[in-house]
Write an enzyme that holds these catalytic residues in place. Structure first.
Site, mmCIF file in Angstrom:
data_model
loop_
_atom_site.group_PDB
_atom_site.id
_atom_site.type_symbol
_atom_site.label_atom_id
_atom_site.label_comp_id
_atom_site.label_asym_id
_atom_site.label_seq_id
_atom_site.Cartn_x
_atom_site.Cartn_y
_atom_site.Cartn_z
ATOM 1 N N ASN A 144 0.918 -1.067 -0.626
ATOM 2 C CA ASN A 144 -0.023 0.049 -0.218
ATOM 3 C C ASN A 144 1.137 1.014 0.013
ATOM 4 O OD1 ASN A 144 0.496 -0.523 2.804
ATOM 5 N ND2 ASN A 144 -1.333 0.176 3.636
ATOM 6 N N PRO A 168 9.992 -7.511 -0.688
ATOM 7 C CA PRO A 168 8.514 -6.149 -0.974
ATOM 8 C C PRO A 168 7.914 -7.500 -1.274
ATOM 9 C CG PRO A 168 9.862 -6.101 -3.223
ATOM 10 C CD PRO A 168 11.132 -7.560 -2.054
ATOM 11 N N ALA A 169 6.389 -6.288 -1.037
ATOM 12 C CA ALA A 169 5.322 -7.091 -1.642
ATOM 13 C C ALA A 169 4.874 -7.975 -2.683
ATOM 14 C CB ALA A 169 4.071 -6.638 -1.741
ATOM 15 N N GLY A 220 2.124 -5.693 7.592
ATOM 16 C CA GLY A 220 1.452 -6.073 6.907
ATOM 17 C C GLY A 220 0.331 -6.662 8.174
ATOM 18 N N GLU A 242 4.110 -3.713 12.341
ATOM 19 C CA GLU A 242 3.507 -2.662 12.362
ATOM 20 C C GLU A 242 1.935 -3.234 11.752
ATOM 21 O OE1 GLU A 242 1.036 -0.282 9.512
ATOM 22 O OE2 GLU A 242 2.301 0.605 9.499
ATOM 23 N N CYS A 276 -3.448 1.503 6.617
ATOM 24 C CA CYS A 276 -3.148 1.191 7.992
ATOM 25 C C CYS A 276 -3.852 1.990 9.279
ATOM 26 C CB CYS A 276 -2.056 0.216 8.504
ATOM 27 S SG CYS A 276 -0.162 1.891 8.166
ATOM 28 N N GLU A 453 8.123 3.026 14.480
ATOM 29 C CA GLU A 453 9.143 2.744 13.572
ATOM 30 C C GLU A 453 8.722 5.289 13.256
ATOM 31 O OE1 GLU A 453 9.337 -0.042 10.346
ATOM 32 O OE2 GLU A 453 7.501 1.276 9.829
#
Length: 473
Positions: A144, A168-169, A220, A242, A276, A453
């Site tokens: 995202n 990475p995704a 995620g 997170e 998120c 973070e």
């Protein structure tokens, strides 16, 4: 492409990257699995022996070179985000600026890793605490925010003296490749940063179980985060995660209604609700609920849906078909449970595109029986609930599992301070729909994650304290 030990690597296995606005293939990228992940970890371990001993100034210089390269390519980076993620180009441009901001911040923080001198109870002793890098870090990032989530993890890791292996995704690997191109051209030493694209289960399992990896950082879903934590237990890795969110947005009767309405547009509909910390439940004081709902519906109905590369588009596509179906299901369930759709509520079809679009939606008369009340939406749907008392809304706003972000609108300073304390979330915005900034800690409580973070807090996640006692006689 894979990037291992300072070199680009092709492979026979490929992954198609789709544009969610068109449903068409953008390109195919090389992928790896367990063997490539092992090799990347081994190269990171070897590089750590040197990188972990470099000065803060040296690490800062490398990060600063990457910053300059990213600035020169900011337009290309933003277009890449829009193509593989779908978000409107202005939003992607802001993400690029944020991603660069993390590098800039931690380029400075690399020079400010301090220790402590402790008062000794024995006059013949000198006591100190020094801070050292954790070691090899495995970073797993989401789709995202495909660029800023990478830099928010890698920048503090490199600044602290750690080496990194990034996964990475699968749906948004192109942004990661662009970042690593900047690393490569900045002359980052071989093995300090490695990129592995491929099957999540295969790569993630090696990362969590390999004893040479000393830290896992992940953004995620809560479900995946829990699995990573379990798999990391045998080697007792340091972890920062997170995870999922289910943000409440509380509007009291004394709030500036127009400001609160505009705040929802920012908090709910940026990135088509796929953030998120996106608002998931809007609690409005009963006395102003109808006025608020009408104003919000009018604003939302004016939002332009479309391909993020086109000028004037406010809301892009969802990331894939599964995401589209989930949002549609939640809306249908809300209507069955008594909700009234004031605007939107349907899959959106464009003449030119065949992507995964859903109309920006406002649902009035939401209630606690609806799935949307407890399940994260990750889509452009704003359900409105009503409440009567402060005590009632606090109890309803505090989610049993999630605790990432919450929002509150009120002109009453005392009430704002009470809500700040009462809301069980890691991030609270009082009259502020966009509280996330590079210098502040970002992270949740409860099942929304562990660790932080951003700012000095993010740097600490990549450091270990070593206590030293020197007997001087």
């Amino acid at each position: 492409m894979l990037y291992i030990n300072g070199a680009w690597r092709d492979s026979a296995t490929k992954l198609n990257v789709l544009n969610p606005a068109t449903g068409k293939v953008l390109t195919a990228v090389a992928t790896g699995g367990k063997a490539e992940t092992q090799e990347a970890i081994a190269s990171a371990k070897k590089a750590f022996a040197t990188w972990g001993k470099t000065t803060g100034n040296e690490r800062s210089n490398y990060l600063s070179k990457a910053v300059q390269l990213m600035k020169e390519r900011s337009k290309e980076l933003a277009e890449t985000i829009t193509l593989e993620n779908g978000k409107p180009l202005p939003d992607a441009t802001r993400e690029v600026a944020g991603a660069i901001g993390f590098f800039e911040w931690y380029a400075e923080e690399a020079k400010r890793i301090y220790g402590d001198t402790l008062p000794a109870s024995d006059p013949d002793k000198q006591l100190m605490v020094i801070r050292e890098p954790v070691g090899v870090c495995a970073a797993i990032t989401p789709w995202n925010f495909p660029l800023s989530m990478i830099t928010r993890k890698i920048a503090p890791a490199l600044a602290a003296g750690c080496t990194v292996v990034l996964k990475p995704a699968d749906v948004t690997p192109l942004s990661a490749i662009k970042v690593f191109e900047c690393f490569h051209e900045a002359g980052l030493p071989a093995g300090v940063a490695n990129l592995v694209i491929g099957p999540a289960e295969e790569i993630g399992s090696e990362m969590t179980r390999n004893p040479d990896v000393r830290k896992i950082t992940f953004t995620g879903s809560t479900r995946v985060g829990k699995k990573l934590m379990r798999d990391s237990a045998d080697t007792v890795k340091k972890i920062s995660m997170e995870l999922g969110g289910h943000a409440p947005y509380v509007v009291f009767e004394d709030a500036e209604i127009d400001a609160a309405v505009n705040g929802v547009l920012v908090s709910k509909f940026i990135n088509a609700g796929q953030t998120c910390i996106s608002t998931n439940r809007i609690y409005v004081a009963e006395s102003i609920a109808n006025e608020f709902s009408e104003k919000l519906a009018a604003k939302v109905s004016a939002l332009v849906v479309g391909n993020g590369l086109e000028e004037g588009v406010n809301v892009g596509p969802l990331i894939n078909q599964a995401a589209l179906e989930k949002v549609q299901h939640q809306v249908e369930d809300a209507v069955k449970q008594g909700g009234k759709v004031l605007t939107g509520g349907k899959i959106f079809t464009l003449e030119k595109e065949s992507g995964y679009f859903f109309e920006p939606t406002v649902i009035h008369y939401a209630n606690d029986r609806m799935q949307i009340t407890t399940e994260e939406t990750f889509g452009p749907v704003a359900p409105i609930y009503t409440f009567q008392t402060e005590e009632e809304v606090v109890e309803r706003a505090n989610h049993a599992e999630y605790g990432l972000a919450a929002y509150c609108y009120t002109k009453d300073l005392g009430r704002g301070l009470r809500m700040m304390r009462a809301l069980e979330f890691g991030i609270v915005g009082i009259n502020d729909p966009a509280p996330a900034v590079v210098q502040a800690p970002f992270g949740g409580v409860k099942e929304s994650g562990t660790g932080k973070e951003g700012g000095k807090y993010g740097l600490e996640e990549y450091l270990e304290e070593k206590y030293v006692s020197i007997y001087m006689k």
